[in-house]
Design a protein around this motif. Structure first.
Motif, PDB file in Angstrom:
ATOM      1  N   ASP A   7       0.824  -1.205   0.000  1.00  0.00           N
ATOM      2  CA  ASP A   7       0.000   0.000   0.000  1.00  0.00           C
ATOM      3  C   ASP A   7       0.861   1.259   0.000  1.00  0.00           C
ATOM      4  OD1 ASP A   7      -2.310  -1.453  -0.023  1.00  0.00           O
ATOM      5  OD2 ASP A   7      -2.540  -1.471   2.148  1.00  0.00           O
ATOM      6  N   SER A   8       1.952   1.239   0.767  1.00  0.00           N
ATOM      7  CA  SER A   8       2.857   2.390   0.805  1.00  0.00           C
ATOM      8  C   SER A   8       3.529   2.592  -0.545  1.00  0.00           C
ATOM      9  CB  SER A   8       3.913   2.189   1.889  1.00  0.00           C
ATOM     10  OG  SER A   8       3.316   2.089   3.164  1.00  0.00           O
ATOM     11  N   ALA A   9       3.918   1.489  -1.170  1.00  0.00           N
ATOM     12  CA  ALA A   9       4.574   1.577  -2.468  1.00  0.00           C
ATOM     13  C   ALA A   9       3.630   2.125  -3.528  1.00  0.00           C
ATOM     14  CB  ALA A   9       5.092   0.195  -2.879  1.00  0.00           C
ATOM     15  N   ASN A  63      13.626 -12.947  -5.677  1.00  0.00           N
ATOM     16  CA  ASN A  63      12.537 -12.000  -5.434  1.00  0.00           C
ATOM     17  C   ASN A  63      11.500 -11.981  -6.554  1.00  0.00           C
ATOM     18  OD1 ASN A  63      13.460 -10.944  -2.936  1.00  0.00           O
ATOM     19  ND2 ASN A  63      14.971  -9.693  -4.011  1.00  0.00           N
ATOM     20  N   PHE A  64      11.617 -12.903  -7.493  1.00  0.00           N
ATOM     21  CA  PHE A  64      10.758 -12.832  -8.676  1.00  0.00           C
ATOM     22  C   PHE A  64       9.274 -12.929  -8.319  1.00  0.00           C
ATOM     23  CE2 PHE A  64       8.347 -14.902 -12.077  1.00  0.00           C
ATOM     24  CZ  PHE A  64       8.520 -13.971 -13.087  1.00  0.00           C
ATOM     25  N   LYS A  65       8.886 -13.956  -7.610  1.00  0.00           N
ATOM     26  CA  LYS A  65       7.464 -14.165  -7.330  1.00  0.00           C
ATOM     27  C   LYS A  65       6.878 -13.009  -6.534  1.00  0.00           C
ATOM     28  CE  LYS A  65       4.178 -17.539  -5.509  1.00  0.00           C
ATOM     29  NZ  LYS A  65       4.019 -18.898  -4.903  1.00  0.00           N
ATOM     30  N   ALA A  66       7.569 -12.590  -5.468  1.00  0.00           N
ATOM     31  CA  ALA A  66       7.074 -11.488  -4.649  1.00  0.00           C
ATOM     32  C   ALA A  66       7.041 -10.186  -5.447  1.00  0.00           C
ATOM     33  CB  ALA A  66       7.949 -11.322  -3.405  1.00  0.00           C
ATOM     34  N   GLN A  72       1.751  -6.235  -9.651  1.00  0.00           N
ATOM     35  CA  GLN A  72       0.319  -6.394  -9.900  1.00  0.00           C
ATOM     36  C   GLN A  72      -0.490  -5.522  -8.945  1.00  0.00           C
ATOM     37  OE1 GLN A  72      -0.978 -10.451  -9.442  1.00  0.00           O
ATOM     38  NE2 GLN A  72      -2.601 -10.218 -10.948  1.00  0.00           N
ATOM     39  N   HIS A  73      -0.107  -5.500  -7.677  1.00  0.00           N
ATOM     40  CA  HIS A  73      -0.804  -4.679  -6.678  1.00  0.00           C
ATOM     41  C   HIS A  73      -0.629  -3.184  -6.958  1.00  0.00           C
ATOM     42  CE1 HIS A  73      -2.547  -3.768  -2.720  1.00  0.00           C
ATOM     43  NE2 HIS A  73      -1.649  -2.808  -2.654  1.00  0.00           N
ATOM     44  N   PHE A 111      -1.674  -8.732 -16.314  1.00  0.00           N
ATOM     45  CA  PHE A 111      -2.320  -8.793 -15.009  1.00  0.00           C
ATOM     46  C   PHE A 111      -3.798  -8.452 -15.128  1.00  0.00           C
ATOM     47  CE2 PHE A 111       2.027  -7.179 -13.368  1.00  0.00           C
ATOM     48  CZ  PHE A 111       2.568  -8.465 -13.492  1.00  0.00           C
ATOM     49  N   GLY A 112      -4.642  -9.348 -14.655  1.00  0.00           N
ATOM     50  CA  GLY A 112      -6.076  -9.107 -14.680  1.00  0.00           C
ATOM     51  C   GLY A 112      -6.552  -8.403 -13.415  1.00  0.00           C
TER      52      GLY A 112
END
Length: 293
Positions: A7-9, A63-66, A72-73, A111-112
């Motif tokens: 959220d901060s990012a 760190n790829f998956k995260a 996406q977020h 990304f959907g």
């Protein structure tokens, strides 16, 4: 990027664009110093007067998956995926095109809004379109060097076009795994692949050999065994004329550099993320040559 709360990012990213996020996409890889994708996509965005940004997003393997989940977020519409993440991108996708499923890798993620990640592999079709533009037949005998994500896509696409395809890779295990995945694909010994050049129509380098800052190979010796009508393609584009292509040109062989493939494979993602089918024309190539310096 990976340590910051989502959220901060997102708030910080929104503020950096003056309070309104443009359409966002980018390229993830490790490292990314060589990538021309930002120059290509941002050039198209300017050309078509689209409010969007395409960013270079270095992302380490651990760190790829995260990182993908965070992007996406943050509101990104998707990303292109390059070395070494294409097989990991295949794994993280929740839905895949048939060509991506067949070759076991993805270079384009969409990304959907519902959290879905759609994975596609456009390397192979982009590569074939580039060959066609250079007058290279797609139904002959091809030898592919490498067994990574791009090699998987190129092998699958060429086989779909009717080519008789073999691969050579330094890791025998990876070569055999790819051969098992793509029915009809053969593999030859890495130490012995030059001896097969008298029997193929097309040689394709999909490895990092010859890439800026990477190891190289004795291409002159290898190409001495080639037919006079061999076509030679390299998907590396930094440098544009790799040592493989330089030696092939000196032998009078037809050569195909990696810039056309970069342009062709990028069109699908751009159309999906930004809503416009961009032109793969001389102006696009000239702009990228300018970015190369």
């Amino acid at each position: 990027m990976d340590r910051e709360r989502p959220d901060s990012a997102r708030l910080r990213l929104t503020e950096s664009f003056g309070g309104t996020l443009p359409r966002l996409a980018g390229v993830v890889g490790w490292p990314l110093d060589h990538s021309l994708s930002p120059a290509l996509h941002n050039g198209w965005l300017r050309r078509y007067h689209i409010s969007g940004r395409y960013l270079k997003l270095p992302l380490s393997p651990e760190n790829f998956k995260a990182g993908i989940k965070l992007l996406q977020h943050l509101g990104f519409r998707g990303v292109n995926v390059t070395i070494p993440h294409k097989e990991d991108a295949f794994q993280i996708a929740t839905r895949l095109t048939e060509i991506a499923r067949r070759c076991g890798s993805a270079n384009t993620l969409v990304f959907g809004d519902d959290g879905e990640i759609f994975g596609d592999s456009t390397d192979g079709t982009g590569f074939c379109e580039n060959l066609r533009a250079h007058g290279v037949a797609l139904h002959g005998r091809a030898l592919i060097l490498g067994a990574g994500g791009a090699a998987r896509a190129i092998c699958a696409a060429l086989m779909e076009k009717g080519s008789d395809v073999s691969i050579a890779n330094r890791s025998v295990t990876r070569a055999k795994a790819l051969s098992a995945q793509l029915h009809g694909l053969r593999h030859v010994s890495w130490d012995d692949w030059p001896s097969h050049l008298g029997a193929v129509d097309l040689l394709v380098n999909t490895t990092s050999l010859g890439m800026q800052g990477a190891a190289d190979y004795d291409w002159e010796s290898a190409l001495s065994k080639a037919r006079d009508d061999l076509s030679v393609a390299d998907i590396v584009y930094v440098p544009l004329e790799t040592s493989l292509l330089r030696q092939a040109r000196r032998r009078g062989l037809r050569t195909v550099d990696g810039l056309g493939m970069l342009i062709e494979q990028a069109r699908v993602g751009f159309r999906t993320w930004f809503g416009k089918d961009p032109q793969a024309d001389d102006a696009t190539r000239r702009a990228l040559l300018g970015a190369l310096g």
